[in-house]
Scaffold this active site. Structure first.
Site, PDB file in Angstrom:
ATOM      1  N   SER A 137       0.866  -1.183   0.000  1.00 62.68           N
ATOM      2  CA  SER A 137       0.000   0.000   0.000  1.00 62.68           C
ATOM      3  C   SER A 137       0.898   1.228   0.000  1.00 62.68           C
ATOM      4  O   SER A 137       1.512   1.560   1.013  1.00 62.68           O
ATOM      5  CB  SER A 137      -0.910   0.012   1.233  1.00 62.68           C
ATOM      6  N   LYS A 212      -7.119   1.831  -2.608  1.00 63.19           N
ATOM      7  CA  LYS A 212      -6.685   1.378  -1.284  1.00 63.19           C
ATOM      8  C   LYS A 212      -6.670   2.536  -0.284  1.00 63.19           C
ATOM      9  O   LYS A 212      -7.063   2.381   0.878  1.00 63.19           O
ATOM     10  CB  LYS A 212      -5.300   0.736  -1.359  1.00 63.19           C
ATOM     11  N   LYS A 280       0.670   5.845   7.919  1.00 55.68           N
ATOM     12  CA  LYS A 280       1.258   6.041   6.596  1.00 55.68           C
ATOM     13  C   LYS A 280       0.165   6.164   5.537  1.00 55.68           C
ATOM     14  O   LYS A 280       0.224   7.048   4.674  1.00 55.68           O
ATOM     15  CB  LYS A 280       2.192   4.867   6.283  1.00 55.68           C
TER      16      LYS A 280
END
Length: 335
Positions: A137, A212, A280
């Site tokens: 990701s 995502k 993140k």
């Protein structure tokens, strides 16, 4: 989706000579005669990133009969994967040379860049016709750059991040969001079907990663909502386990209430997906929102709660431990 056809093919595969021997009793047979059970060769898969998610994903590929090669760049593969037939080589370039399809599953954009284009990286071992699939990701913008570089080498590239956490990885029930072209997607689809259930080609390279990021916004805000509800109910004197059970039968029911609500009640915060990784992902969302001129107020607030958890030593805990930030403000622990 012809799952049964794929399964039948997987059960009827001839291993290349370097991976297996001719079965006893078949030596000396005339193998030039037509044989409707003649086996075809599966593509060899290189898998880089055998962590919490990557290890069970690679395990499913091994269970399905694929030849899987890993890099021992940082650590030796687990005994369980070796017992299933995992082979290891030294360096990412060696993985790329030995495999037809290379999968990366590492924590963040810099790690993907290093694995692909660093010294002795995947790119230096590629030859035309190979397929690189990044299931990490990472940044949608950087993903487009990576794809162009791999395409310039005569190879295809898919960004295919996943959702479902450690539970989904172990159960082979991951949601896989794919960015790329149709032809490489169809080539990779039988592999994806061994690791996930909901597999969608969303658009061109980078769109898988954008999807995502959107997923991580929904997940983070839902974890925060579940945490607020359980802190509120618990401090009001209700049994949070019974509250969760009751809510599972109504409109508030969700997979996050089911899995992460239980973690909050039972205080089981061993990571399936670490807080630092969700931080993140939300950074990617907030950076993208700034570029696009989009306001994400609740994403920003939830990121601050994750930041609070990290500041109090919880960066490596499961993201359901976000509840701890709300508990500190309430002076009350869900129990």
């Amino acid at each position: 989706m012809a799952a049964s056809t794929i399964g039948e093919a997987s059960d009827d595969i001839q291993s290349p000579p370097s991976w297996g021997r001719c079965p006893a009793g078949q030596r000396g047979r005339d193998r030039t005669r037509p044989n409707k059970r003649r086996r075809t060769t599966m593509e060899t898969i290189g898998f880089i990133g055998l962590g919490i998610m990557g290890a069970p994903m690679a395990g499913h590929l091994l269970d399905a009969g694929y030849h899987v090669i890993a890099s021992d760049h940082r650590s030796k593969p687990s005994a369980d994967l070796v017992a299933k037939g995992l082979k290891s080589v030294t360096g990412h370039a060696a993985v790329a040379k030995a495999a037809d399809i290379i999968i990366t599953m590492v924590p963040d954009t810099p790690q993907v860049a290093d694995v692909l284009f660093g010294e002795n990286g995947v790119a230096s071992g590629l030859t035309k016709g190979k397929l690189v699939i990044d299931m990490s990701s990472i940044s949608p913008i950087e993903t487009k750059t990576f794809a162009r570089k791999i395409n310039d080498l005569g190879c295809d590239y898919l960004d295919a991040p996943v959702s479902g956490g450690e539970v989904g990885a172990k159960a082979a029930s991951l949601t896989i969001m794919v960015g790329g072209e149709e032809k490489p997607f169809e080539r990779a689809k039988p592999i994806f079907e061994k690791m996930g259930k909901n597999i969608t080609l969303v658009g061109p390279n980078g769109v898988g990663q954008t999807t995502k990021v959107a997923n991580q916004i929904v997940v983070a805000l839902t974890i925060e909502a579940v945490a607020e509800a359980l802190v509120f109910a618990s401090k009001a004197g209700a049994d949070p386990a019974k509250v969760r059970q009751a809510l599972m039968g109504g409109l508030a029911a969700s997979r996050i209430l089911e899995v992460h609500g239980e973690r909050m009640v039972k205080r089981t915060f061993a990571p399936g997906f670490r807080i630092e990784l969700h931080q993140k992902d939300l950074n990617l969302a907030l950076e993208g929102a700034k570029t696009l001129g989009v306001s994400l107020p609740n994403t920003s607030t939830t990121q601050q709660l994750f930041n609070s958890c990290a500041a109090n030593g919880g960066a490596k805990e499961d993201h359901s431990a976000l509840v701890r930030a709300l508990e500190r403000m309430a002076g009350h622990e869900v129990a």
